[in-house]
Structure formats: structure tokens, C-alpha cells
Design an enzyme around this catalytic site. Structure first.
Site, short mmCIF file in Angstrom:
data_model
loop_
_atom_site.label_atom_id
_atom_site.label_comp_id
_atom_site.label_asym_id
_atom_site.label_seq_id
_atom_site.Cartn_x
_atom_site.Cartn_y
_atom_site.Cartn_z
N LYS A 1 0.80 -1.22 0.00
CA LYS A 1 0.00 0.00 0.00
C LYS A 1 0.83 1.27 0.00
O LYS A 1 0.30 2.36 -0.22
CB LYS A 1 -0.98 -0.01 1.18
CG LYS A 1 -1.94 -1.16 1.21
CD LYS A 1 -2.76 -1.38 -0.06
CE LYS A 1 -3.71 -0.28 -0.37
NZ LYS A 1 -4.77 -0.71 -1.32
N1 PMP Z 1 -3.42 -7.71 1.33
C1 PMP Z 1 -3.29 -6.82 2.31
C2 PMP Z 1 -2.55 -7.25 3.53
C3 PMP Z 1 -3.81 -5.53 2.19
O1 PMP Z 1 -3.67 -4.65 3.20
C4 PMP Z 1 -4.51 -5.18 1.03
C5 PMP Z 1 -5.11 -3.81 0.89
N2 PMP Z 1 -6.24 -3.62 1.69
C6 PMP Z 1 -4.67 -6.14 0.02
C7 PMP Z 1 -4.09 -7.39 0.20
C8 PMP Z 1 -5.46 -5.88 -1.22
O2 PMP Z 1 -4.87 -4.95 -2.06
P1 PMP Z 1 -5.75 -3.98 -2.96
O3 PMP Z 1 -6.30 -2.91 -2.05
O4 PMP Z 1 -4.80 -3.41 -3.94
O5 PMP Z 1 -6.86 -4.77 -3.57
#
Ligand code: PMP
Length: 311
Positions: free
Chosen positions: A53
Site C-alpha cells: 500500500k
Molecule cells: N493484502 C493486504 C494485507 C492488504 O492490506 C490489502 C489492501 N487492503 C490487500 C491485500 C489488497 O490490495 P488492494 O487494495 O490493492 O486490492
């Protein structure tokens, strides 16, 4: 703000160390010599804020600064399951911008502590309301207290979230694999990763299949994933990017996480286990080169049941 602008974006800033993460082959889990498939995984826990992120947080904040949406005294407000909040808090600390995060109460203790260490204000929302409750309450505060006071990146709708992955994660993955990818497989939180990486990979080679890993029930325990998602980013059409879905259960994902830590030597988090578990299921049916991301470091889950079971 001006006094900070020159430094934070130069070569030696932590911000310049976001992205360019390493990639590994998880050979013990998907063994090329026995099944003919490969699994490439990008180590997103190596980002300065410990997760994937950092990429969208930097893109969204940088864009807001460039467009004058963050001025002297403006605070960043948003909801986050933890990782985006940590990224905002880290970037905010460096740029001297206040950060206020709404997050579900049951988020891991480590994440709460890290955000507070960076100086962010953390508002914990009822666990039973899940992410949706945190989003709702952040929006309420933003609308009540005035838009002059806050900038809300709104990671669920801000196109700079998928654009970060389109311009960085996907390009790195293509370079690291020499473009030899048949399937890109990952879970959905905001959908930024799957849509950003997916769109770029499909532009590179229309035969690459983009497969979403999804939890099998609403009460799943995969931090960072959303069960009821709706993806509305401008120019990133889910229907044109995502080809298929694979369901995973929580306990199977946890077992896979333990295997990644013990057998592959990578301390990553729950969604990494779930991504790889989804790929293991797919690899039973399809042969080819799979690619994924291991979204965050496991060091922020040490206090949880699953990590205590490993020892
Ligand atoms: N895995 C973790 C540990 C995350 O914090 C996130 C983001 N919320 C994601 C996967 C998913 O990523 P995205 O927001 O890009 O879909």
C-alpha cells in the site's frame, strides 16, 4: 509544506525507496520440475512502510500535493484496514502532514501501534461493522467537519490507486519475469492491485489471464481483503480485466501462510498465504507461469493466534 517539498522526493528519501521490490520463485510450493509450472512472487513487505500500500498511498498523496488539494494545515483523513493507514502515516510523518485514520477495532495490535508511532490519530470503529463501518464513519467526519480541513484520498475510488500499480508493480513484474507470465493471481481489498497490474499485463500480452482470489465467506479472517467489493475506478473496468475467480477458505490460507514462512523463508501476512493457496488450487488444473504479490510483512501479525501457533 514548501520547505519539505524538495527533500521528500529526492533519491535518498524513504519515498524514493517505495517499489522496486524483489521477486522470488516459490519453488517448494509450486515445484517447476514436478508440475511444470512456476510461481513468481513480489515481496511487497520490503517497502519502507512494510506493505504494497505504500505505492498507492504515495501516488494519491503526491497527486493531491501537485493539484493543491493538500495545503498548509490540511490533514489526511481516510479509512483503512491497516496497511494503507500505515503508509499514509509514514508519508505524513515525513512530509509534516497530519493523518487521521478510521479502522476496525479488531485490526492487529502491531498495526495500531505502528500508526501511532508515526504520529497518526487512530479512530477505532466497531469490529462487527467491518471495513464498511470504518469507511462510513470516515466519510461522515469528512462531510461534517468541512472539506477545507481534510483531504480524503478515498482509496476505493481514487484512480491513482490502480495507476500506481499500472505504472510500477506491473512494470517491475514484467522486467523481473522477462514477460513470461501466463496468470496473474491476487486478492481484492480496494482492487487497486488486481486492476492496475491486470490492465498493464493485458496490454503487454492479451493472453495473460487475470484471476481474483476471493474468500469463501463473509466472516473470513484474511486481513486486507473485502468480501463485498464493488470496483469503480475510472478507466479500470473490472469486466475487461478480471477473467476468473478462485475461492479460498481461511484455514487453508493460514496453513499455506505457515508453509511459506517455514519452507520458503518469507515472513509475510495472511493475504500472502491466501494468494498462494489460490494459486496452488489453480496449478492443480492449469500449467504455466503464475505471478502474484505477497502484500505485506508478517512482522505486523506476531500477536495473532495464527502466528502463535507456528512456534
Ligand atoms: N493484502 C493486504 C494485507 C492488504 O492490506 C490489502 C489492501 N487492503 C490487500 C491485500 C489488497 O490490495 P488492494 O487494495 O490493492 O486490492
Amino acid at each position: 509544506m514548501e520547505k519539505n517539498n524538495a527533500y521528500p522526493f529526492n533519491l535518498f528519501s524513504p519515498l524514493s525507496n517505495i517499489g522496486k521490490t524483489g521477486a522470488v520463485l516459490l519453488n517448494k510450493i509450486i515445484n517447476p520440475s514436478s508440475c511444470g509450472s512456476r510461481l513468481y512472487a513480489k515481496l511487497e513487505g520490503l517497502n519502507p512502510g512494510g506493505s504494497v500500500k505504500d505505492r498507492p498511498a504515495l501516488y494519491m498523496i503526491k497527486n493531491a500535493l501537485l493539484n493543491g488539494l493538500i495545503k498548509e494545515g490540511t490533514a489526511i483523513i481516510d479509512s483503512s484496514s491497516g496497511n494503507t493507514g500505515i503508509s499514509y502515516a509514514m508519508i505524513g510523518a515525513l512530509l509534516g502532514i497530519k493523518v487521521k485514520i478510521y479502522a476496525p477495532y479488531n485490526m492487529s495490535e502491531e498495526r495500531k501501534k505502528i500508526m501511532r508511532l508515526y504520529g497518526a490519530e487512530l479512530i477505532l470503529t466497531p469490529a462487527e461493522e467491518s471495513h464498511d463501518g470504518a469507511i462510513k464513519r470516515a466519510v461522515e467526519e469528512y462531510e461534517k467537519r468541512g472539506k477545507g480541513l481534510y483531504y480524503m484520498p478515498d482509496q476505493y475510488n481514487n484512480a491513482f490507486n490502480p495507476i500506481a500499480h499500472y505504472e510500477t508493480t506491473a512494470i517491475e513484474l514484467l522486467e523481473q519475469t522477462g514477460g513470461n507470465i501466463d496468470y496473474f493471481v491476487t486478492g481484492i481489498g480496494t482492487g487497486g492491485t488486481i486492476l492496475g497490474v491486470g490492465k498493464r499485463l493485458k496490454e503487454y500480452n492479451g493472453n495473460i489471464k487475470i484471476i481474483a482470489v476471493v474468500p469463501d465467506n463473509e466472516m473470513h479472517g484474511i486481513e486486507g481483503w473485502k468480501y463485498n467489493y464493488s470496483l469503480n475506478f475510472k478507466n479500470f473496468d473490472q469486466n475487461k480485466i478480471i477473467d476468473d475467480f478462485v475461492k479460498v477458505d481461511t484455514e487453508g490460507s493460514y496453513s499455506m501462510l505457515k508453509k511459506i514462512i517455514k519452507d520458503e523463508g518469507i515472513l509475510c501476512g495472511f493475504s500472502s498465504g491466501a494468494n498462494v493457496y489460490g494459486i496452488q488450487k489453480l496449478a492443480a488444473k492449469y500449467r504455466g507461469n503464475f505471478a502474484t504479490v505477497l502484500p505485506d510483512t508478517g512482522s505486523r501479525y506476531l500477536s495473532t493466534r495464527v502466528f502463535n501457533e507456528i512456534i
